[in-house]
Design an enzyme around this catalytic site. Structure first.
Site, PDB file in Angstrom:
ATOM      1  N   CYS A 134       0.873  -1.184   0.028  1.00 22.43           N
ATOM      2  CA  CYS A 134      -0.325   0.078  -0.321  1.00 22.43           C
ATOM      3  C   CYS A 134       1.203   1.172  -0.100  1.00 22.43           C
ATOM      4  O   CYS A 134       1.214   2.028   1.264  1.00 22.43           O
ATOM      5  CB  CYS A 134      -0.744  -0.276   1.273  1.00 22.43           C
ATOM      6  N   CYS A 137      -0.426   4.244   1.869  1.00 22.06           N
ATOM      7  CA  CYS A 137       0.072   3.685   3.173  1.00 22.06           C
ATOM      8  C   CYS A 137       0.771   4.005   3.545  1.00 22.06           C
ATOM      9  O   CYS A 137       1.347   5.008   5.147  1.00 22.06           O
ATOM     10  CB  CYS A 137      -0.892   2.483   4.179  1.00 22.06           C
ATOM     11  N   ASP A 138       1.446   3.482   3.362  1.00 16.56           N
ATOM     12  CA  ASP A 138       3.934   3.693   3.638  1.00 16.56           C
ATOM     13  C   ASP A 138       5.092   4.569   2.823  1.00 16.56           C
ATOM     14  O   ASP A 138       5.737   4.303   3.688  1.00 16.56           O
ATOM     15  CB  ASP A 138       4.154   1.907   3.531  1.00 16.56           C
TER      16      ASP A 138
HETATM   17  C1  LIG Z   1       0.630  -3.934   4.747  1.00 18.70           C
HETATM   18  C2  LIG Z   1      -0.720  -3.507   4.652  1.00 18.70           C
HETATM   19  C3  LIG Z   1      -0.844  -2.097   5.035  1.00 18.70           C
HETATM   20  C4  LIG Z   1      -1.642  -1.682   5.187  1.00 18.70           C
HETATM   21  N1  LIG Z   1      -1.587  -0.160   5.582  1.00 18.70           N
HETATM   22  C5  LIG Z   1      -2.663   0.794   5.674  1.00 18.70           C
HETATM   23  C6  LIG Z   1      -2.302   2.253   6.547  1.00 18.70           C
HETATM   24  O1  LIG Z   1      -1.325   2.648   6.975  1.00 18.70           O
HETATM   25  N2  LIG Z   1      -3.072   2.553   6.525  1.00 18.70           N
HETATM   26  C7  LIG Z   1      -4.712   2.701   6.157  1.00 18.70           C
HETATM   27  O2  LIG Z   1      -5.693   3.643   6.082  1.00 18.70           O
HETATM   28  N3  LIG Z   1      -4.680   1.035   5.479  1.00 18.70           N
HETATM   29  C8  LIG Z   1      -3.571   0.132   5.171  1.00 18.70           C
HETATM   30  N4  LIG Z   1      -4.417  -0.670   4.817  1.00 18.70           N
HETATM   31  C9  LIG Z   1      -5.231  -0.696   4.228  1.00 18.70           C
HETATM   32  C10 LIG Z   1      -6.141  -1.166   5.297  1.00 18.70           C
HETATM   33  O3  LIG Z   1      -5.696  -2.337   5.859  1.00 18.70           O
HETATM   34  C11 LIG Z   1      -7.782  -1.620   4.807  1.00 18.70           C
HETATM   35  O4  LIG Z   1      -8.069  -0.767   3.780  1.00 18.70           O
HETATM   36  C12 LIG Z   1      -8.952  -2.070   6.262  1.00 18.70           C
HETATM   37  O5  LIG Z   1      -7.995  -3.465   7.032  1.00 18.70           O
HETATM   38  C13 LIG Z   1      -9.807  -2.766   4.950  1.00 18.70           C
HETATM   39  O6  LIG Z   1     -11.047  -2.635   5.906  1.00 18.70           O
HETATM   40  P1  LIG Z   1     -12.562  -3.822   6.124  1.00 18.70           P
HETATM   41  O7  LIG Z   1     -12.849  -3.323   7.381  1.00 18.70           O
HETATM   42  O8  LIG Z   1     -12.593  -3.930   4.780  1.00 18.70           O
HETATM   43  O9  LIG Z   1     -11.428  -4.869   5.499  1.00 18.70           O
HETATM   44  P2  LIG Z   1     -10.012  -6.355   6.223  1.00 18.70           P
HETATM   45  O10 LIG Z   1      -9.057  -5.014   7.289  1.00 18.70           O
HETATM   46  O11 LIG Z   1      -9.995  -6.897   5.678  1.00 18.70           O
HETATM   47  O12 LIG Z   1     -11.064  -7.069   7.320  1.00 18.70           O
HETATM   48  C14 LIG Z   1     -11.389  -7.930   6.852  1.00 18.70           C
HETATM   49  C15 LIG Z   1     -12.497  -9.226   7.570  1.00 18.70           C
HETATM   50  O13 LIG Z   1     -13.084 -10.016   7.475  1.00 18.70           O
HETATM   51  C16 LIG Z   1     -13.314 -11.365   8.487  1.00 18.70           C
HETATM   52  N5  LIG Z   1     -13.077 -12.343   7.440  1.00 18.70           N
HETATM   53  C17 LIG Z   1     -13.150 -12.676   5.932  1.00 18.70           C
HETATM   54  N6  LIG Z   1     -13.752 -13.809   5.759  1.00 18.70           N
HETATM   55  C18 LIG Z   1     -14.738 -14.092   6.909  1.00 18.70           C
HETATM   56  C19 LIG Z   1     -15.567 -15.087   6.851  1.00 18.70           C
HETATM   57  N7  LIG Z   1     -15.716 -16.212   6.050  1.00 18.70           N
HETATM   58  N8  LIG Z   1     -16.582 -14.958   7.913  1.00 18.70           N
HETATM   59  C20 LIG Z   1     -16.305 -14.208   9.202  1.00 18.70           C
HETATM   60  N9  LIG Z   1     -14.556 -13.623   9.053  1.00 18.70           N
HETATM   61  C21 LIG Z   1     -14.699 -13.066   7.360  1.00 18.70           C
HETATM   62  C22 LIG Z   1     -11.171 -11.450   8.339  1.00 18.70           C
HETATM   63  O14 LIG Z   1     -10.983 -12.192   9.043  1.00 18.70           O
HETATM   64  C23 LIG Z   1     -11.381  -9.867   8.893  1.00 18.70           C
HETATM   65  O15 LIG Z   1     -10.794  -9.369  10.013  1.00 18.70           O
HETATM   66  C24 LIG Z   1      -3.071  -1.537   4.996  1.00 18.70           C
HETATM   67  C25 LIG Z   1      -2.702  -2.842   4.517  1.00 18.70           C
HETATM   68  C26 LIG Z   1      -2.162  -3.392   3.923  1.00 18.70           C
HETATM   69  C27 LIG Z   1      -2.575  -5.369   4.249  1.00 18.70           C
END
Ligand SMILES: Cc1cc2nc3c(=O)[nH]c(=O)nc-3n(C[C@H](O)[C@H](O)[C@H](O)COP(=O)(O)OP(=O)(O)OC[C@H]3O[C@@H](n4cnc5c(N)ncnc54)[C@H](O)[C@@H]3O)c2cc1C
Length: 306
Positions: A134, A137-138
């Site tokens: 990302c 982000c980084d």
């Molecule tokens: C390396 C890295 C660094 C990042 N740094 C930043 C940053 O500095 N700032 C920033 O704003 N964003 C950052 N991001 C992006 C950010 O992490 C995502 O945009 C954010 O986490 C998305 O949130 P979400 O809740 O949509 O999904 P996710 O964080 O992907 O969460 C999905 C959830 O669904 C659950 N899940 C999946 N399948 C199932 C199932 N079958 N049953 C029940 N639960 C399930 C998972 O266990 C998880 O808890 C980064 C991402 C990465 C990979």
């Protein structure tokens, strides 16, 4: 017989936990199926400096712990497991988790997405320590440093261009001899004086003990291996939405992301989606949290109308 809840939230990333806080404060007594990656993608990373409210930044896992504590304060119930099946054709909706079936009048899908990593031996260990997926982000952490971007599509070009604002040198490593990216994006990257390209080259491993110090590359044309010095590796070979479970249950787009119909509602009335599971444009913790808030408010309105 399964007890029917007002709302079940699938996922415990920023979208799911924010939805839980809002739903709980609207007296909907939500149940969160947290999934096997409790806290979601942000638990993979270290410093998060762009989430509002943390002037000195916060560690990704700590931020997600705080969000969970905030949800627990409003008595959100958690099931720390993956949902293994859903049935949105029946009413109430049914969600299956290992050993239990759960019914609900409304469901919020917040199962997020995942980075397609390269599966290198040392890649996972160095995520947040020089390995990222990302740039928005980084990139800031690579001021005055040299970085590599792996990929050949539009998103790899975008990542590379974001990185040029901070890094002294950005090398795009691509396994073929031409990019898949659109011409305009490829030209923009290729003509940037900080960007170089290693064609026909694959990354075999990322090197470094505490942080990234280099890459082991294999040049497919010369059939030669070498160590390539960089301070960071950005993997930009795509993402995959966690939507296998919902195939045939709600409309998905060509890439498998949940398609929103009205506001945060999916093709099934009463089933909502929030965060990276449908939003492949912004992919930020704060935007996912925003979607979570919107989905919970939409659930509240939907339940009032029913
Ligand atoms: C390396 C890295 C660094 C990042 N740094 C930043 C940053 O500095 N700032 C920033 O704003 N964003 C950052 N991001 C992006 C950010 O992490 C995502 O945009 C954010 O986490 C998305 O949130 P979400 O809740 O949509 O999904 P996710 O964080 O992907 O969460 C999905 C959830 O669904 C659950 N899940 C999946 N399948 C199932 C199932 N079958 N049953 C029940 N639960 C399930 C998972 O266990 C998880 O808890 C980064 C991402 C990465 C990979």
């Amino acid at each position: 017989m399964a007890e029917t809840r007002k709302v079940i939230i699938l996922g415990s990333g920023s979208a799911g936990l924010t939805a839980a806080i809002y739903a709980a404060r609207a007296q909907l007594r939500p149940l969160v199926v947290a999934g096997s990656q409790r806290g979601g993608q942000l638990t993979l990373t270290t410093d998060v400096e762009n989430f509002p409210g943390f002037p000195n930044g916060v560690q990704g896992p700590e931020l997600m712990d705080l969000l969970r504590q905030q949800a627990e304060r409003f008595e959100v119930e958690f099931v720390d497991d993956d949902a293994t099946a859903v049935d949105f054709a029946r009413r109430p909706f049914r969600v299956t988790v290992p050993g239990r079936t759960l019914d609900a009048e409304a469901v919020i899908i917040a199962t997020g997405a995942g980075t397609n990593w390269l599966n290198l031996p040392n890649e996972q260990r160095l995520i947040g320590h020089g390995v990222s997926s990302c740039a928005p982000c980084d990139a800031f952490f690579f001021r005055g440093k040299e970085v590599a971007v792996v990929g050949g599509g539009d998103s790899a070009m975008e990542e590379a261009l974001v990185l040029t604002k901070f890094a002294t040198r950005v090398t795009i490593i691509h396994r073929r001899d031409k990019f898949r990216a659109s011409k305009i994006m490829a030209d923009r990257a290729l003509h940037h004086d900080k960007v170089g390209v290693r064609w026909n080259t694959v990354v075999e491993d990322v090197l470094g003990d505490e942080t990234v110090t280099g890459l082991r590359l294999y040049d497919r044309e010369r059939r030669a291996r070498e160590e390539f010095r960089v301070d960071g590796l950005f993997v930009a070979i795509g993402h995959h939405p966690n939507t296998e479970l919902f195939r045939g249950q709600v409309d998905l787009d060509e890439q498998g992301y949940v398609r929103l119909h009205r506001h945060t509602m999916t093709s099934v009335a009463g089933v909502f989606a929030a965060g990276d599971v449908h939003d492949h444009r912004y992919r930020q913790a704060v935007t996912a949290a925003g979607w979570g808030c919107m989905a919970a408010m939409d659930v509240e309105r939907y339940l009032e109308g029913h």
